[in-house]
Motif scaffolding. Structure first.
Motif, PDB file in Angstrom:
ATOM      1  N   TYR A 189       0.892  -1.183   0.007  1.00  0.00           N
ATOM      2  CA  TYR A 189      -0.130   0.041  -0.019  1.00  0.00           C
ATOM      3  C   TYR A 189       0.839   1.068  -0.004  1.00  0.00           C
ATOM      4  CZ  TYR A 189      -3.562  -3.418   1.739  1.00  0.00           C
ATOM      5  OH  TYR A 189      -4.303  -4.635   1.686  1.00  0.00           O
ATOM      6  N   PHE A 190       0.256   2.386  -0.559  1.00  0.00           N
ATOM      7  CA  PHE A 190       1.047   3.772  -0.544  1.00  0.00           C
ATOM      8  C   PHE A 190       0.192   4.565   0.230  1.00  0.00           C
ATOM      9  CE2 PHE A 190       1.918   2.259  -5.059  1.00  0.00           C
ATOM     10  CZ  PHE A 190       3.443   1.920  -4.743  1.00  0.00           C
ATOM     11  N   GLU A 191       0.892   5.427   0.936  1.00  0.00           N
ATOM     12  CA  GLU A 191       0.459   6.520   1.567  1.00  0.00           C
ATOM     13  C   GLU A 191      -0.226   7.668   0.721  1.00  0.00           C
ATOM     14  OE1 GLU A 191      -0.038   6.651   5.001  1.00  0.00           O
ATOM     15  OE2 GLU A 191       1.109   4.613   5.173  1.00  0.00           O
ATOM     16  N   PRO A 192      -1.321   8.210   1.083  1.00  0.00           N
ATOM     17  CA  PRO A 192      -2.041   9.123   0.193  1.00  0.00           C
ATOM     18  C   PRO A 192      -1.202  10.198  -0.343  1.00  0.00           C
ATOM     19  CG  PRO A 192      -3.345   8.794   2.182  1.00  0.00           C
ATOM     20  CD  PRO A 192      -2.034   8.154   2.548  1.00  0.00           C
ATOM     21  N   GLU A 193      -0.178  10.843   0.544  1.00  0.00           N
ATOM     22  CA  GLU A 193       0.633  11.663   0.106  1.00  0.00           C
ATOM     23  C   GLU A 193       1.577  11.293  -1.033  1.00  0.00           C
ATOM     24  OE1 GLU A 193       2.310  10.135   4.045  1.00  0.00           O
ATOM     25  OE2 GLU A 193       0.081  10.869   3.177  1.00  0.00           O
ATOM     26  N   GLU A 194       1.606   9.967  -1.119  1.00  0.00           N
ATOM     27  CA  GLU A 194       2.702   9.270  -2.216  1.00  0.00           C
ATOM     28  C   GLU A 194       2.054   9.483  -3.489  1.00  0.00           C
ATOM     29  OE1 GLU A 194       5.608   6.178  -0.339  1.00  0.00           O
ATOM     30  OE2 GLU A 194       3.554   5.952   0.219  1.00  0.00           O
ATOM     31  N   ILE A 195       0.793   9.426  -3.460  1.00  0.00           N
ATOM     32  CA  ILE A 195       0.274   9.068  -4.904  1.00  0.00           C
ATOM     33  C   ILE A 195      -0.505  10.488  -5.511  1.00  0.00           C
ATOM     34  CG2 ILE A 195      -0.258   6.736  -4.622  1.00  0.00           C
ATOM     35  CD1 ILE A 195      -3.209   7.400  -3.947  1.00  0.00           C
TER      36      ILE A 195
ATOM     37  N   ASP B 241       9.387   5.774  -9.989  1.00  0.00           N
ATOM     38  CA  ASP B 241      10.091   6.015  -8.792  1.00  0.00           C
ATOM     39  C   ASP B 241       9.456   5.238  -7.519  1.00  0.00           C
ATOM     40  OD1 ASP B 241      11.593   7.417 -10.270  1.00  0.00           O
ATOM     41  OD2 ASP B 241      10.872   9.561  -9.895  1.00  0.00           O
ATOM     42  N   LEU B 242       7.970   5.242  -7.646  1.00  0.00           N
ATOM     43  CA  LEU B 242       7.563   4.663  -6.400  1.00  0.00           C
ATOM     44  C   LEU B 242       7.872   3.106  -6.232  1.00  0.00           C
ATOM     45  CD1 LEU B 242       4.009   6.271  -5.740  1.00  0.00           C
ATOM     46  CD2 LEU B 242       5.882   6.079  -3.934  1.00  0.00           C
ATOM     47  N   LEU B 243       7.609   2.393  -7.530  1.00  0.00           N
ATOM     48  CA  LEU B 243       7.815   1.273  -7.618  1.00  0.00           C
ATOM     49  C   LEU B 243       9.309   0.735  -7.167  1.00  0.00           C
ATOM     50  CD1 LEU B 243       6.296   0.453 -11.023  1.00  0.00           C
ATOM     51  CD2 LEU B 243       5.138   0.002  -8.612  1.00  0.00           C
ATOM     52  N   GLU B 244      10.288   1.585  -7.581  1.00  0.00           N
ATOM     53  CA  GLU B 244      11.684   1.149  -7.561  1.00  0.00           C
ATOM     54  C   GLU B 244      12.104   1.352  -6.075  1.00  0.00           C
ATOM     55  OE1 GLU B 244      13.552   3.985 -10.254  1.00  0.00           O
ATOM     56  OE2 GLU B 244      13.334   2.350 -12.162  1.00  0.00           O
ATOM     57  N   ALA B 245      11.320   2.409  -5.447  1.00  0.00           N
ATOM     58  CA  ALA B 245      11.672   2.619  -4.145  1.00  0.00           C
ATOM     59  C   ALA B 245      11.144   1.571  -3.165  1.00  0.00           C
ATOM     60  CB  ALA B 245      10.798   3.867  -3.718  1.00  0.00           C
ATOM     61  N   ASN B 246      10.555   0.598  -3.669  1.00  0.00           N
ATOM     62  CA  ASN B 246       9.715  -0.554  -3.139  1.00  0.00           C
ATOM     63  C   ASN B 246      10.448  -1.773  -3.640  1.00  0.00           C
ATOM     64  OD1 ASN B 246       7.123  -0.343  -1.283  1.00  0.00           O
ATOM     65  ND2 ASN B 246       7.288   1.241  -2.703  1.00  0.00           N
ATOM     66  N   GLY B 247      11.562  -1.629  -4.450  1.00  0.00           N
ATOM     67  CA  GLY B 247      12.541  -2.748  -4.676  1.00  0.00           C
ATOM     68  C   GLY B 247      11.941  -3.413  -6.007  1.00  0.00           C
TER      69      GLY B 247
ATOM     70  N   LYS C 143      -3.432   7.722 -18.430  1.00  0.00           N
ATOM     71  CA  LYS C 143      -2.303   7.312 -19.150  1.00  0.00           C
ATOM     72  C   LYS C 143      -1.492   6.609 -18.409  1.00  0.00           C
ATOM     73  CE  LYS C 143       0.771  11.460 -18.597  1.00  0.00           C
ATOM     74  NZ  LYS C 143       1.335  12.384 -19.345  1.00  0.00           N
ATOM     75  N   ASN C 144      -1.035   5.341 -19.170  1.00  0.00           N
ATOM     76  CA  ASN C 144       0.043   4.591 -18.639  1.00  0.00           C
ATOM     77  C   ASN C 144       1.328   5.164 -18.885  1.00  0.00           C
ATOM     78  OD1 ASN C 144       1.718   2.476 -18.770  1.00  0.00           O
ATOM     79  ND2 ASN C 144       0.336   0.802 -18.504  1.00  0.00           N
ATOM     80  N   THR C 145       2.096   5.220 -17.976  1.00  0.00           N
ATOM     81  CA  THR C 145       3.323   6.129 -17.874  1.00  0.00           C
ATOM     82  C   THR C 145       4.689   4.991 -18.205  1.00  0.00           C
ATOM     83  OG1 THR C 145       3.488   6.192 -15.368  1.00  0.00           O
ATOM     84  CG2 THR C 145       2.359   7.906 -16.713  1.00  0.00           C
ATOM     85  N   PHE C 146       4.554   3.923 -18.250  1.00  0.00           N
ATOM     86  CA  PHE C 146       5.795   3.099 -18.389  1.00  0.00           C
ATOM     87  C   PHE C 146       5.481   2.042 -19.529  1.00  0.00           C
ATOM     88  CE2 PHE C 146       8.859  -0.381 -17.390  1.00  0.00           C
ATOM     89  CZ  PHE C 146       9.862   0.473 -17.447  1.00  0.00           C
TER      90      PHE C 146
ATOM     91  N   GLN D  31      -0.554  -1.689 -15.874  1.00  0.00           N
ATOM     92  CA  GLN D  31       0.647  -2.547 -16.073  1.00  0.00           C
ATOM     93  C   GLN D  31       2.029  -1.528 -15.892  1.00  0.00           C
ATOM     94  OE1 GLN D  31       1.441  -4.219 -19.995  1.00  0.00           O
ATOM     95  NE2 GLN D  31       2.681  -6.175 -19.078  1.00  0.00           N
ATOM     96  N   GLY D  32       2.645  -1.721 -15.227  1.00  0.00           N
ATOM     97  CA  GLY D  32       3.847  -0.990 -14.871  1.00  0.00           C
ATOM     98  C   GLY D  32       3.612   0.303 -14.041  1.00  0.00           C
ATOM     99  N   ALA D  33       2.954   1.397 -14.415  1.00  0.00           N
ATOM    100  CA  ALA D  33       2.753   2.645 -13.754  1.00  0.00           C
ATOM    101  C   ALA D  33       1.629   3.238 -14.463  1.00  0.00           C
ATOM    102  CB  ALA D  33       4.130   3.534 -13.478  1.00  0.00           C
ATOM    103  N   GLY D  34       0.968   4.298 -13.855  1.00  0.00           N
ATOM    104  CA  GLY D  34      -0.051   4.991 -14.441  1.00  0.00           C
ATOM    105  C   GLY D  34      -0.576   6.086 -13.564  1.00  0.00           C
TER     106      GLY D  34
END
Length: 418
Positions: free
Chosen positions: A238-244, A255-261, A294-297, A399-402
């Motif tokens: 889960y993400f915190e509201p301020e993260e999204i 960047d959020l995904l990579e921060a979670n490995g 939009k899908n961003t990745f 799929q990926g990020a959006g």
């Protein structure tokens, strides 16, 4: 007749003997049947039919109809008649001819009479056994209710039930939703069980005894605002509201995904953005939804840039697929219990370029639902639905990020930022 039907399906699929089929094969078969008949038979149901899972009951009529339709027949009755006609054509010696002796005719009449008698006996036995089961498992004899214990996600739900009317050796289970994989066995002598819901939505929980649904009710798990997560089993990330929250949009970035490995280029990763609440009088048979996303990745294993917009309805869902044009064959449009598969239907308009925001619109009115992508009509079909069925939430699956820039549902413009 059923065994012959299953053999014909095996021949049609040409996957080899069902003796060597695994769970993935039955899931593929479930998808193919849904694509060709618009009827969803779960992989568990199919396993029971093929004897992979112990089950003593007889398949219901809708299941048999779906199998028959998968083989090209109108329904199960039509399939049975076709089989009888084929048998007669293949065995012309059974037909009476001028030179047939009386003794031969008599033997065949006797055989036919014996077969008919056995058929009647089996029919009566089935009716009596079915009635016995119905009398034994009357829904009125069972009680089932629930209540969430918190706000937001994850959320535990307390189920209170009375299954004391179940047979002594019965298997009693509580099923979280439509998904039969989310069943938990409980004791018939207990009266309380708890279950965790890791995602928001509108669910139909069921009390199941020996695979028969004896009681069910709706469970509504809303979000407190926008909720973002990375799909993961059994517990999402889960993400915190301020993260999204990003200025005028809601987004899950690389960047959020990579921060979670997680590297979406190498790992086939899906993320979700939810907004689940009571949107007021927004009903499936008369509503409009407009959004920009939009899908961003789009690199590596995420090259197709798949997106699903999921309208969570009371009981079922509407799922709108998007992807880059080269991947439209794998898209599937779900409208409640109807599946439109991109392998057999033209869903090319759902292929789009995500280099800029993509506008999507859905409109339901006068018994018809229509879908637009970038102002172009993508698909429309008749819609028959109960007038009281409401839309209770929306989910964007990337799929990926959006990212999502705006959303209007019914007459309400849903805020991106509070």
């Amino acid at each position: 007749m059923l065994s012959n039907c299953l053999l014909e399906i095996e021949k049609k699929l040409n996957w080899g003997s069902s003796e060597y089929w695994n769970t993935q094969d039955f899931e593929r078969l479930s998808e193919q049947i849904a694509a060709e008949t618009a009827v969803v038979l779960s992989s568990t149901t199919l396993k029971r039919l093929w004897g992979k899972v112990k089950y003593n009951s007889t398949p219901n009529g809708s299941t048999l109809d779906a199998l028959a339709q998968f083989l090209g027949a109108e329904n199960w009755r039509s399939y049975q008649q076709n089989q009888r006609d084929t048998f007669k054509m293949a065995n012309p010696s059974l037909e009476e001819s001028p030179i047939t002796t009386w003794s031969v005719r008599s033997r065949w009449k006797l055989a036919l009479l014996t077969f008919s008698s056995l058929l009647l006996v089996s029919l009566f036995a089935f009716i009596f056994s079915s009635n016995a089961d119905e009398e034994l498992l009357r829904p009125a004899d069972f009680k089932f209710q629930s209540r969430p214990v918190a706000k937001g996600i994850p959320n535990s739900v307390i189920f209170e039930y009375d299954a004391s009317a179940a047979p002594e050796d019965a298997v009693v289970e509580i099923q979280q939703s439509w998904d039969t994989r989310k069943r938990t066995q409980v004791s018939a002598s207990d009266q309380l069980s708890t279950s965790i819901y890791y995602r928001p939505g509108f669910f139909n929980a069921k009390l199941v005894v020996n695979d028969q649904i004896v009681a069910q009710h709706d469970v509504f798990i809303p979000t407190e605002d926008w909720l973002g997560l990375i799909e993961q089993t059994p517990v999402p990330i889960y993400f915190e509201p301020e993260e999204i929250v990003q200025e005028d949009q809601i987004a899950i970035s690389v960047d959020l995904l990579e921060a979670n490995g997680i590297n979406p280029k190498q790992n086939n990763t899906y993320v979700r953005l939810y907004r689940v609440e009571d949107f007021g009088d927004v009903r499936v048979n008369d509503f409009t939804m407009e959004t920009s996303l939009k899908n961003t990745f789009g690199e590596g294993v995420s090259a197709c840039q798949n997106v699903e917009i999921i309208l969570l309805c009371s009981g079922q869902a509407i799922i709108i697929p998007l992807s880059i044009p080269g991947c439209i064959a794998q898209n599937r449009l779900w409208v409640l219990d109807t599946l439109i598969d991109g392998k057999t239907q033209n869903l090319s308009t759902f292929g789009t370029d995500f280099s800029d925001w993509v506008k999507v619109k859905v409109k339901s009115e006068n018994g018809q639902i229509s879908f637009w992508v970038e102002e172009e009509l993508a698909y429309q079909l008749p819609l028959e639905v109960e007038a009281d069925r409401k839309i209770m939430g929306i989910c964007y699956r990337f799929q990926g990020a959006g990212a999502v820039k705006d959303l209007e549902l019914g007459k309400q413009k849903v805020s991106m930022v509070r």
